[in-house]
Design a protein around this motif. Structure first.
Motif, PDB file in Angstrom:
ATOM      1  N   ALA A 157       0.835  -1.211   0.000  1.00 29.99           N
ATOM      2  CA  ALA A 157       0.000   0.000   0.000  1.00 29.99           C
ATOM      3  C   ALA A 157       0.863   1.252   0.000  1.00 29.99           C
ATOM      4  N   HIS A 158       0.310   2.331  -0.568  1.00 31.17           N
ATOM      5  CA  HIS A 158       0.949   3.662  -0.608  1.00 31.17           C
ATOM      6  C   HIS A 158       2.457   3.560  -0.381  1.00 31.17           C
ATOM      7  N   PRO A 159       3.193   3.105  -1.396  1.00 29.94           N
ATOM      8  CA  PRO A 159       4.568   2.625  -1.203  1.00 29.94           C
ATOM      9  C   PRO A 159       5.584   3.628  -0.674  1.00 29.94           C
ATOM     10  N   SER A 160       5.389   4.921  -0.858  1.00 28.91           N
ATOM     11  CA  SER A 160       6.390   5.873  -0.352  1.00 28.91           C
ATOM     12  C   SER A 160       5.995   6.479   0.983  1.00 28.91           C
ATOM     13  N   GLY A 161       4.741   6.285   1.402  1.00 28.37           N
ATOM     14  CA  GLY A 161       4.286   6.781   2.692  1.00 28.37           C
ATOM     15  C   GLY A 161       4.037   8.277   2.785  1.00 28.37           C
ATOM     16  N   ARG A 162       4.083   8.980   1.672  1.00 25.48           N
ATOM     17  CA  ARG A 162       3.944  10.430   1.750  1.00 25.48           C
ATOM     18  C   ARG A 162       2.511  10.843   2.057  1.00 25.48           C
ATOM     19  N   LEU A 163       2.364  11.998   2.702  1.00 33.55           N
ATOM     20  CA  LEU A 163       1.077  12.656   2.888  1.00 33.55           C
ATOM     21  C   LEU A 163       1.240  14.099   2.420  1.00 33.55           C
ATOM     22  N   ILE A 164       0.493  14.467   1.394  1.00 31.93           N
ATOM     23  CA  ILE A 164       0.588  15.816   0.829  1.00 31.93           C
ATOM     24  C   ILE A 164      -0.286  16.758   1.645  1.00 31.93           C
ATOM     25  N   PRO A 165       0.184  17.879   2.169  1.00 30.96           N
ATOM     26  CA  PRO A 165       1.543  18.417   2.097  1.00 30.96           C
ATOM     27  C   PRO A 165       2.291  18.249   3.417  1.00 30.96           C
ATOM     28  N   THR A 166       1.857  17.317   4.282  1.00 33.08           N
ATOM     29  CA  THR A 166       2.356  17.300   5.656  1.00 33.08           C
ATOM     30  C   THR A 166       3.511  16.354   5.911  1.00 33.08           C
ATOM     31  N   ARG A 167       3.706  15.316   5.071  1.00 33.04           N
ATOM     32  CA  ARG A 167       4.756  14.339   5.343  1.00 33.04           C
ATOM     33  C   ARG A 167       5.481  13.964   4.064  1.00 33.04           C
ATOM     34  N   GLU A 168       6.789  14.082   4.100  1.00 31.86           N
ATOM     35  CA  GLU A 168       7.615  13.684   2.968  1.00 31.86           C
ATOM     36  C   GLU A 168       7.667  12.153   2.870  1.00 31.86           C
ATOM     37  N   PRO A 169       7.977  11.628   1.688  1.00 35.34           N
ATOM     38  CA  PRO A 169       8.146  10.172   1.575  1.00 35.34           C
ATOM     39  C   PRO A 169       9.271   9.680   2.483  1.00 35.34           C
ATOM     40  N   TYR A 170       9.118   8.461   3.013  1.00 33.27           N
ATOM     41  CA  TYR A 170      10.243   7.890   3.741  1.00 33.27           C
ATOM     42  C   TYR A 170      11.318   7.479   2.736  1.00 33.27           C
ATOM     43  N   ASP A 171      12.524   7.306   3.214  1.00 34.73           N
ATOM     44  CA  ASP A 171      13.661   7.002   2.353  1.00 34.73           C
ATOM     45  C   ASP A 171      13.686   5.508   2.063  1.00 34.73           C
ATOM     46  N   VAL A 172      13.468   5.135   0.825  1.00 35.29           N
ATOM     47  CA  VAL A 172      13.401   3.726   0.446  1.00 35.29           C
ATOM     48  C   VAL A 172      13.929   3.580  -0.973  1.00 35.29           C
ATOM     49  N   ASP A 173      14.563   2.465  -1.254  1.00 31.58           N
ATOM     50  CA  ASP A 173      15.062   2.168  -2.591  1.00 31.58           C
ATOM     51  C   ASP A 173      13.922   1.569  -3.396  1.00 31.58           C
ATOM     52  N   MET A 174      13.169   2.424  -4.099  1.00 35.32           N
ATOM     53  CA  MET A 174      11.986   1.950  -4.801  1.00 35.32           C
ATOM     54  C   MET A 174      12.340   1.026  -5.958  1.00 35.32           C
ATOM     55  N   GLY A 175      13.511   1.200  -6.537  1.00 34.25           N
ATOM     56  CA  GLY A 175      13.930   0.268  -7.580  1.00 34.25           C
ATOM     57  C   GLY A 175      14.031  -1.153  -7.062  1.00 34.25           C
ATOM     58  N   ARG A 176      14.622  -1.330  -5.876  1.00 37.02           N
ATOM     59  CA  ARG A 176      14.715  -2.667  -5.270  1.00 37.02           C
ATOM     60  C   ARG A 176      13.341  -3.202  -4.918  1.00 37.02           C
ATOM     61  N   VAL A 177      12.479  -2.343  -4.408  1.00 38.07           N
ATOM     62  CA  VAL A 177      11.128  -2.771  -4.044  1.00 38.07           C
ATOM     63  C   VAL A 177      10.371  -3.246  -5.274  1.00 38.07           C
ATOM     64  N   ILE A 178      10.466  -2.511  -6.363  1.00 39.50           N
ATOM     65  CA  ILE A 178       9.752  -2.886  -7.582  1.00 39.50           C
ATOM     66  C   ILE A 178      10.300  -4.188  -8.146  1.00 39.50           C
ATOM     67  N   ARG A 179      11.620  -4.342  -8.145  1.00 41.68           N
ATOM     68  CA  ARG A 179      12.195  -5.597  -8.647  1.00 41.68           C
ATOM     69  C   ARG A 179      11.819  -6.778  -7.757  1.00 41.68           C
TER      70      ARG A 179
END
Length: 338
Positions: A157-179
């Protein structure tokens, strides 16, 4: 008009290869909704009827799990009660099929917030990060990969965890997650809530390139929230997604085998793993025969993606350096894995 961010659209147009982008009318269902059982505002029946009025053929009820106490998250007992209600409603013939799911919290060590026994009875299991947003990039990525390796995990679910405009995405290697999603056969959500719109468009395009299906979900907490789907479709179009790239453009008949594929059939093998260091852990691997399960465990250990299972009975003993000539507990044969 969505393809205007210099990500290859000029070249594709010159070759006559612009994608035929997904449209809202292509969606057959919604795989992430909430009800009064947790923090939603409508009953299951009301949410199902509202979905039918919008022309959807199926919805998945995916409440929060117990870790999210502020949302009245479900434990295994309450989840079972909800499943019984869903069965009764489906028997009534509401002209929309209600799937049984959960939005289960991914704990910081990669375990899921509910036991495998409870999750195994659902049609789909959506894993979500709702805490621990400040973990390092490496730890956050490993956390998610371990969760995706759980036997009943279906979708992130909601893979980066962001909430607009209150929370930035958490730091994650999305390329590794997608692979990893590609390797595991699971799916990624594009959460259509206007405060999320997560996956971002670039990650949608990455998922498309890897052949990972994306589910455009409303994350509806009320009957009116199905309107969010149009925002999700707009985001999907910015990410170059076509109808075939979106999981929930499938009919229910087409969808069920895809959900089942993400959750391997077969027995759960409980393995007592003795490492070359002498350390021993118990793990659980679902699906296939014993040798296949042991091979999966070795691969996961070598990738650092295997979290110890809790409360399991050991089934077979082996070492990373080679097999131990020792009879397994409660099994008729020995798996020799080197």
């Amino acid at each position: 008009p969505e393809l205007r961010e210099n990500r290859g659209e000029i070249e594709a147009a010159a070759k006559g290869e612009l994608p035929r982008l997904v449209e809202e009318r292509d969606l057959k269902g919604d795989l992430h909704i909430h009800t009064k059982y947790t923090d939603g505002r409508n009953t299951i029946r009301e949410m199902a009827e509202a979905a039918r009025k919008r022309g959807l053929d199926y919805v998945a009820v995916t409440e929060h799990s117990k870790r999210l106490g502020m949302a009245k998250g479900l434990d295994a007992k309450r989840l079972a009660q909800q499943m019984e209600e869903i069965d009764r409603l489906n028997e009534e013939g509401l002209r929309v099929v209600i799937l049984k799911g959960i939005e289960v919290d991914i704990l910081e060590d990669g375990r899921l917030d509910l036991p495998d026994k409870a999750l195994s009875k659902l049609d789909l299991v959506i894993g979500a990060v709702h805490s621990g947003f400040k973990l390092s990039r490496e730890k956050q990525t490993e956390r998610i990969l371990r969760a995706m390796d759980r036997p009943h995990f279906t979708m992130l679910a909601h893979p980066s965890g962001r909430l607009i405009p209150t929370r930035e995405p958490y730091d994650v290697d999305m390329g590794r997650v997608i692979r990893a999603a590609k390797d595991r056969g699971c799916f990624l959500e594009l959460n259509a809530h206007p405060e999320r719109l997560d996956l971002v468009a670039t990650h949608c395009q990455m998922a498309k390139g890897e052949g990972v299906l994306v589910s455009v979900n409303s994350d509806a907490h009320s009957a009116q929230d199905y309107a969010n789907l149009r925002f999700g479709v707009g985001q999907a179009r910015r990410g170059w997604l076509e109808k075939a790239d979106v999981l929930n453009t499938r009919t229910l008949r087409q969808l069920r085998p895809l959900l089942a594929r993400a959750r391997p059939e077969g027995p759960t093998h409980h393995l007592h793993v003795v490492l070359a260091s002498g350390e021993a852990i118990d793990v659980a691997i679902d699906g296939g025969d014993l040798a296949t399960a042991a091979a999966k465990a070795i691969f996961a250990l070598n990738q650092g993606r295997l979290a110890p299972a809790q409360g399991v009975s050991p089934a077979v003993c082996w070492t990373r350096a080679g097999p131990r000539r020792r009879a397994p507990w409660g099994l008729s044969g020995v798996a020799t894995v080197i």
